[in-house]
Design a protein around this motif. Structure first.
Motif, mmCIF file in Angstrom:
data_model
loop_
_atom_site.group_PDB
_atom_site.id
_atom_site.type_symbol
_atom_site.label_atom_id
_atom_site.label_comp_id
_atom_site.label_asym_id
_atom_site.label_seq_id
_atom_site.Cartn_x
_atom_site.Cartn_y
_atom_site.Cartn_z
ATOM 1 N N HIS A 23 35.526 50.534 30.357
ATOM 2 C CA HIS A 23 34.951 51.698 31.041
ATOM 3 C C HIS A 23 34.332 51.335 32.386
ATOM 4 O O HIS A 23 33.496 52.062 32.906
ATOM 5 C CB HIS A 23 33.902 52.366 30.146
ATOM 6 N N HIS A 24 34.738 50.221 32.941
ATOM 7 C CA HIS A 24 34.234 49.825 34.257
ATOM 8 C C HIS A 24 35.325 49.082 34.998
ATOM 9 O O HIS A 24 36.396 48.807 34.444
ATOM 10 C CB HIS A 24 32.968 48.972 34.135
ATOM 11 N N ALA A 25 35.074 48.756 36.270
ATOM 12 C CA ALA A 25 36.055 48.046 37.110
ATOM 13 C C ALA A 25 35.434 46.791 37.703
ATOM 14 O O ALA A 25 35.746 46.400 38.822
ATOM 15 C CB ALA A 25 36.563 48.965 38.210
ATOM 16 N N ARG A 26 34.572 46.136 36.942
ATOM 17 C CA ARG A 26 33.900 44.933 37.436
ATOM 18 C C ARG A 26 34.790 43.709 37.193
ATOM 19 O O ARG A 26 34.618 42.971 36.235
ATOM 20 C CB ARG A 26 32.547 44.771 36.742
ATOM 21 N N TYR A 27 35.722 43.494 38.096
ATOM 22 C CA TYR A 27 36.653 42.378 37.962
ATOM 23 C C TYR A 27 36.176 41.129 38.709
ATOM 24 O O TYR A 27 36.526 40.014 38.334
ATOM 25 C CB TYR A 27 38.038 42.778 38.488
ATOM 26 N N GLY A 28 35.400 41.308 39.774
ATOM 27 C CA GLY A 28 34.925 40.164 40.518
ATOM 28 C C GLY A 28 35.956 39.581 41.461
ATOM 29 O O GLY A 28 37.054 40.120 41.646
ATOM 30 N N ALA A 29 35.635 38.442 42.044
ATOM 31 C CA ALA A 29 36.456 37.848 43.101
ATOM 32 C C ALA A 29 37.776 37.291 42.591
ATOM 33 O O ALA A 29 38.693 37.077 43.384
ATOM 34 C CB ALA A 29 35.667 36.740 43.805
ATOM 35 N N LEU A 30 37.899 37.042 41.284
ATOM 36 C CA LEU A 30 39.146 36.530 40.733
ATOM 37 C C LEU A 30 40.060 37.651 40.249
ATOM 38 O O LEU A 30 41.112 37.384 39.654
ATOM 39 C CB LEU A 30 38.857 35.567 39.573
ATOM 40 N N SER A 31 39.667 38.898 40.472
ATOM 41 C CA SER A 31 40.444 40.060 40.041
ATOM 42 C C SER A 31 40.650 40.095 38.533
ATOM 43 O O SER A 31 41.590 40.716 38.030
ATOM 44 C CB SER A 31 41.810 40.110 40.748
ATOM 45 N N SER A 32 39.777 39.421 37.795
ATOM 46 C CA SER A 32 39.833 39.430 36.337
ATOM 47 C C SER A 32 38.499 38.924 35.798
ATOM 48 O O SER A 32 37.718 38.293 36.518
ATOM 49 C CB SER A 32 40.966 38.553 35.816
ATOM 50 N N PHE A 33 38.236 39.207 34.540
ATOM 51 C CA PHE A 33 37.066 38.636 33.874
ATOM 52 C C PHE A 33 37.437 38.353 32.420
ATOM 53 O O PHE A 33 38.464 38.819 31.913
ATOM 54 C CB PHE A 33 35.842 39.553 33.977
ATOM 55 N N SER A 34 36.599 37.569 31.749
ATOM 56 C CA SER A 34 36.868 37.158 30.373
ATOM 57 C C SER A 34 35.673 37.492 29.486
ATOM 58 O O SER A 34 34.518 37.480 29.944
ATOM 59 C CB SER A 34 37.160 35.657 30.309
ATOM 60 N N ARG A 35 35.970 37.776 28.210
ATOM 61 C CA ARG A 35 34.926 38.067 27.215
ATOM 62 C C ARG A 35 35.347 37.456 25.876
ATOM 63 O O ARG A 35 36.536 37.277 25.611
ATOM 64 C CB ARG A 35 34.755 39.576 27.020
ATOM 65 N N PHE A 36 34.323 37.195 25.013
ATOM 66 C CA PHE A 36 34.644 36.710 23.674
ATOM 67 C C PHE A 36 34.330 37.744 22.602
ATOM 68 O O PHE A 36 34.531 37.481 21.413
ATOM 69 C CB PHE A 36 33.941 35.383 23.368
ATOM 70 N N THR A 37 33.838 38.916 22.979
ATOM 71 C CA THR A 37 33.735 40.062 22.072
ATOM 72 C C THR A 37 34.338 41.269 22.780
ATOM 73 O O THR A 37 34.320 41.341 24.019
ATOM 74 C CB THR A 37 32.281 40.376 21.672
ATOM 75 N N PRO A 38 34.889 42.225 22.033
ATOM 76 C CA PRO A 38 35.468 43.410 22.676
ATOM 77 C C PRO A 38 34.421 44.215 23.431
ATOM 78 O O PRO A 38 33.216 44.114 23.167
ATOM 79 C CB PRO A 38 36.041 44.206 21.494
ATOM 80 N N ALA A 54 38.895 47.463 42.224
ATOM 81 C CA ALA A 54 37.749 46.706 41.725
ATOM 82 C C ALA A 54 36.440 47.292 42.230
ATOM 83 O O ALA A 54 36.372 47.880 43.314
ATOM 84 C CB ALA A 54 37.864 45.249 42.142
ATOM 85 N N ASP A 55 35.384 47.101 41.456
ATOM 86 C CA ASP A 55 34.036 47.499 41.853
ATOM 87 C C ASP A 55 33.676 46.771 43.152
ATOM 88 O O ASP A 55 33.559 45.548 43.178
ATOM 89 C CB ASP A 55 33.058 47.146 40.738
ATOM 90 N N GLN A 56 33.506 47.524 44.224
ATOM 91 C CA GLN A 56 33.312 46.928 45.545
ATOM 92 C C GLN A 56 31.943 46.277 45.702
ATOM 93 O O GLN A 56 31.793 45.283 46.414
ATOM 94 C CB GLN A 56 33.526 47.989 46.627
ATOM 95 N N THR A 57 30.936 46.815 45.010
ATOM 96 C CA THR A 57 29.599 46.227 45.106
ATOM 97 C C THR A 57 29.576 44.832 44.503
ATOM 98 O O THR A 57 29.052 43.882 45.099
ATOM 99 C CB THR A 57 28.566 47.124 44.401
ATOM 100 N N LEU A 58 30.141 44.690 43.315
ATOM 101 C CA LEU A 58 30.199 43.374 42.686
ATOM 102 C C LEU A 58 31.059 42.422 43.504
ATOM 103 O O LEU A 58 30.702 41.256 43.693
ATOM 104 C CB LEU A 58 30.763 43.493 41.267
ATOM 105 N N LEU A 59 32.186 42.917 43.999
ATOM 106 C CA LEU A 59 33.072 42.077 44.786
ATOM 107 C C LEU A 59 32.348 41.517 46.004
ATOM 108 O O LEU A 59 32.396 40.315 46.286
ATOM 109 C CB LEU A 59 34.293 42.894 45.210
ATOM 110 N N GLY A 60 31.636 42.389 46.724
ATOM 111 C CA GLY A 60 30.883 41.946 47.891
ATOM 112 C C GLY A 60 29.786 40.955 47.541
ATOM 113 O O GLY A 60 29.549 39.976 48.255
ATOM 114 N N ARG A 61 29.101 41.196 46.415
ATOM 115 C CA ARG A 61 28.031 40.293 45.995
ATOM 116 C C ARG A 61 28.587 38.907 45.672
ATOM 117 O O ARG A 61 27.999 37.874 46.032
ATOM 118 C CB ARG A 61 27.350 40.888 44.757
ATOM 119 N N MET A 62 29.730 38.868 45.012
ATOM 120 C CA MET A 62 30.300 37.577 44.638
ATOM 121 C C MET A 62 30.784 36.819 45.866
ATOM 122 O O MET A 62 30.611 35.594 45.968
ATOM 123 C CB MET A 62 31.426 37.800 43.641
#
Length: 496
Positions: A201-216, A339-347
């Motif tokens: 439910h979000h678009a926080r992918y970050g500078a690598l255009s992807s993210f990882s999680r160990f729980t859904p 991608a979430d532009q705020t997070l992208l810029g911060r990273m």
């Protein structure tokens, strides 16, 4: 059947095929998204044109650096050079440069080569810094596994200082050439590419255009359960990697947005370096660990009821350059807007990004129907460059156009339709947005050059007539570095 009847039958078949061939357009008839029906004309059957061969003997003669470091003394010398970074003056030997051919030269807005001089000044002084300055190499599947980037990284770090493989994902779709990465089975990968996971439910992918999680991912309305989940990632230097990538003294972790406390432990081999409980947060957190020498093995262990979004891990030296490989299979270069532009810029700000290398264009070719669509793609790409320049003030941008890519026509492999139009559109829009352009298509030999790369010994490209082999990736990396370092030499000479 009498011979004359056989002859007449064969002639009738040939005439029929000639008529059908004349009715089928030269570009063929599309049968779905991936299949095109083509028939040779009578001219092509009866009087075939000789196969056009492109001479790449000059490229075959280009020497490239070896990857594996087996000389422990050489590796120790390199470690000592990193330790002395900032205490000795910058050294540059322009006499050792490979001559620059016009076809591999960088193209500048208004032919102004001083566009990159601010970047060159930063590169020259990178060894004096207190943290690495960042170069991010984005691209499509040509870059997967750290191909091309690994070569460019080693050349740049050898000249300007720095070490380590840079920023990379926890979970990825291919192994890396530059770091041994072993992850537990419960890691999940979410990418900007392809269909979005319905639970996301979000678009926080970050500078690598992807993210990882160990729980859904759970909806905000559902609280995490109380069961603790554990996940690990173990990192080791790869002996087959370039020497600079095998050395690093800092490890940075980029993560956030977990809704329950998470414990993060880092071990250097068997030694527990740190263990901390991080409280829930709805922002990005950056954690850094420093080492006096390169660890033989780092293991990061996460434990919690709700996984953070892990945006990447960076292994770098304490100064010089950090060079990142970011490949997106199927990418066209305008997915960043998802991608979430705020997070992208911060990273980008946290990473201190000074140069973006954007290598795209090949993935749009199979879907293009005319030259106007190629021009439209160029305009979309130009808008993305403008987005980056606004998000990262002062950043330099180098765009690398597509390589030659072939399709089969009759018995021969020829350059894909509209490839040159895409190259031209990328070039004109890149220059209009103040970016520098490198023409990989011309550098590798131009029209119909891919077959020569495939047929080289050893092969420089795969038999899909699209992707470079490891040897070809090194050739491309050497050609690009030659173009860049020769222009740095001109800056360096003028600055003395």
């Amino acid at each position: 059947m009498r011979p004359i009847h056989v002859l007449l039958f064969l002639l009738a078949v040939m005439v029929g095929l000639a008529v059908i061939g004349s009715l089928v357009p030269a570009e063929g008839i599309r049968l779905g998204d991936t299949l095109t029906l083509r028939l040779p004309s009578a001219q092509q059957v009866l009087f075939p044109e000789p196969k056009a061969e492109v001479d790449i003997s000059d490229i075959l003669a280009v020497t490239t650096d070896s990857a594996a470091i087996t000389d422990t003394e050489a590796l120790a010398d390199s470690l000592m050079a990193d330790a002395l970074a900032g205490t000795e003056p910058f050294v540059f030997d322009s006499a050792a440069l490979r001559p620059l051919e016009e076809r591999i030269a960088l193209h500048y807005p208004n032919d102004d080569k001083q566009v990159l001089w601010p970047l060159f000044a930063q590169l020259q002084n990178a060894h004096n810094g207190t943290q690495p300055i960042r170069i991010m190499h984005y691209g499509d599947s040509q870059l997967e596994g750290d191909r091309i980037t690994s070569y460019i990284r080693n050349k740049l770090q050898s000249q300007f200082g720095g070490s380590g493989p840079g920023l990379f994902s926890v979970a990825d779709i291919v192994n890396s050439f530059s770091i041994d990465r072993i992850i537990s089975d419960n890691w999940l990968r979410y990418s900007v590419m392809g269909r979005k996971d319905p639970t996301q439910h979000h678009a926080r992918y970050g500078a690598l255009s992807s993210f990882s999680r160990f729980t859904p991912i759970l909806p905000d309305s559902i609280a995490p359960d109380t069961v603790l989940h554990e996940a690990t990632i173990t990192l080791r230097p790869l002996r087959r990697a370039y020497g600079k990538a095998q050395q690093y003294s800092t490890c940075e972790l980029f993560y956030g947005w977990h809704r329950a406390p998470v414990t993060i432990e880092l071990r250097n081999g068997e030694e527990l370096v740190s263990s901390e409980v991080v409280q829930p947060t709805n922002s990005m957190v950056v954690r850094q660990w420093k080492f006096t020498s390169t660890p033989s093995e780092i293991t990061i262990t996460f434990s919690g009821a709700d996984s953070p979004d892990v945006f990447g891990i960076a292994l770098d030296g304490r100064s010089g350059l950090g060079v990142d490989n970011i490949a997106a299979r199927g990418g066209a270069g305008y997915e960043f807007r998802k991608a979430d532009q705020t997070l992208l810029g911060r990273m980008y700000k946290e990473l201190d990004v000074k140069l973006l290398i954007l290598q795209y264009g090949g993935n749009v070719l199979p879907n293009l129907k005319n030259a106007e669509e190629a021009a439209q793609y160029g305009r979309y790409f130009g808008a993305q460059i403008a987005r980056f320049r606004k998000m990262i003030p002062g950043v330099s941008v180098i765009v690398i156009g597509p390589s030659d890519m072939s399709i089969k026509e009759g018995e021969n492999y020829v350059t894909r339709p509209y490839l040159e139009e895409v190259r031209d559109a990328l070039k004109s829009n890149s220059l209009a947005q103040g970016a520098v352009f490198w023409d990989m298509y011309e550098a590798m030999g131009g029209r119909n050059s891919m077959p020569a790369w495939v047929e080289a010994d050893p092969p420089l490209a795969a038999t899909d007539y699209t992707h470079f082999s490891p040897q070809g990736s090194k050739k491309v990396g050497e050609l690009f570095y030659t173009a860049l370092i020769n222009d740095f030499a001109a800056y360096y000479s003028a600055a003395q």
